[in-house]
Write a protein that holds these residues in place. Sequence first.
Motif, PDB file in Angstrom:
ATOM      1  N   ASP A 215      41.690  -4.305 -31.119  1.00 16.02           N
ATOM      2  CA  ASP A 215      42.186  -5.683 -31.189  1.00 16.02           C
ATOM      3  C   ASP A 215      41.054  -6.610 -31.622  1.00 16.02           C
ATOM      4  N   PRO A 216      40.966  -6.956 -32.918  1.00 15.90           N
ATOM      5  CA  PRO A 216      39.870  -7.829 -33.370  1.00 15.90           C
ATOM      6  C   PRO A 216      39.944  -9.225 -32.762  1.00 15.90           C
ATOM      7  N   GLU A 217      41.132  -9.659 -32.361  1.00 13.31           N
ATOM      8  CA  GLU A 217      41.273 -10.996 -31.791  1.00 13.31           C
ATOM      9  C   GLU A 217      40.498 -11.128 -30.482  1.00 13.31           C
ATOM     10  N   ARG A 218      40.279 -10.007 -29.828  1.00 13.02           N
ATOM     11  CA  ARG A 218      39.509 -10.022 -28.582  1.00 13.02           C
ATOM     12  C   ARG A 218      38.130 -10.644 -28.797  1.00 13.02           C
ATOM     13  N   PHE A 219      37.521 -10.357 -29.939  1.00 14.39           N
ATOM     14  CA  PHE A 219      36.191 -10.882 -30.222  1.00 14.39           C
ATOM     15  C   PHE A 219      36.245 -12.152 -31.076  1.00 14.39           C
ATOM     16  N   ASN A 220      37.271 -12.248 -31.942  1.00 16.29           N
ATOM     17  CA  ASN A 220      37.397 -13.463 -32.751  1.00 16.29           C
ATOM     18  C   ASN A 220      37.606 -14.690 -31.874  1.00 16.29           C
ATOM     19  N   ALA A 221      38.355 -14.540 -30.804  1.00 17.20           N
ATOM     20  CA  ALA A 221      38.579 -15.664 -29.899  1.00 17.20           C
ATOM     21  C   ALA A 221      37.261 -16.123 -29.274  1.00 17.20           C
ATOM     22  N   LEU A 222      36.412 -15.188 -28.949  1.00 15.33           N
ATOM     23  CA  LEU A 222      35.103 -15.547 -28.390  1.00 15.33           C
ATOM     24  C   LEU A 222      34.253 -16.271 -29.426  1.00 15.33           C
ATOM     25  N   LEU A 223      34.313 -15.813 -30.683  1.00 21.58           N
ATOM     26  CA  LEU A 223      33.542 -16.457 -31.743  1.00 21.58           C
ATOM     27  C   LEU A 223      34.023 -17.885 -31.978  1.00 21.58           C
ATOM     28  N   ARG A 224      35.348 -18.094 -31.954  1.00 16.52           N
ATOM     29  CA  ARG A 224      35.885 -19.453 -32.161  1.00 16.52           C
ATOM     30  C   ARG A 224      35.454 -20.386 -31.042  1.00 16.52           C
ATOM     31  N   GLN A 225      35.343 -19.859 -29.817  1.00 12.90           N
ATOM     32  CA  GLN A 225      34.862 -20.681 -28.706  1.00 12.90           C
ATOM     33  C   GLN A 225      33.436 -21.165 -28.933  1.00 12.90           C
ATOM     34  N   LYS A 226      32.680 -20.402 -29.716  1.00 10.00           N
ATOM     35  CA  LYS A 226      31.307 -20.782 -30.032  1.00 10.00           C
ATOM     36  C   LYS A 226      31.210 -21.652 -31.284  1.00 10.00           C
TER      37      LYS A 226
END
Length: 230
Positions: A215-226
Amino acid sequence: MSTNASWPPGYAIHPRVTALDPELVTAFRTVPAAHASDCMGRGVGALGLTAYHRDLKLALCGPALTVRVRPGDNLMIHVALQMARPGDVIVIDGAGDLTQALIGGLMRTTAIARGVAGFVVDGAVRDLAEWAEGGIAVYARGHTHRGPSKDGPGEVNVPIACAGLSVAPGDLILGDADGVVCVPAAQAATLLPQVRAHAAREEKIRAGNRAGTPDPERFNALLRQKGCPV
């Protein structure tokens, strides 16, 4: 045995603390130390310990019977062994000293006979071949052939520091191939459903990894938070 005003400075023996429901301890026997650590903020757990029992499948789970000793002296560890009940984990603050062993093969024999679950030692052990036979868990800072004195002082069942752990008598000790974690007795019941939920989340991720559908969104969501534009 108990303390009283006539005891000399540096010596204290307090009663064993029973703070955990036995059914709760049983429920934690299948909880990996890493899961407990993750759910407690990932900043807790012992550092610098080696599992001298060598059996990576041997897990440690039980209430803490704590001991603070003078480096290189094991008088109060012998006292703790006589107080221990089946399933107890003897946790020893030996100040990280490696010049003299605090426990060895003879004490291992006593501990097995009394049903002790294991030892966590901020200090040294000896008689490694016997510990490697398994049957009881032992985590220690290091090892040496040099034996201990039996002069004291020392204290039994007091709050201690052990290899980066803060341990109170009766706290829950978990240990496995990854290391050792202390769960405060007052937090254990609340932590149990959290570690079970954590295990379920990890199994879902593991299943996706095996199937080749991470699930790439698992990490993309963290990147967007940054603030990263993904």
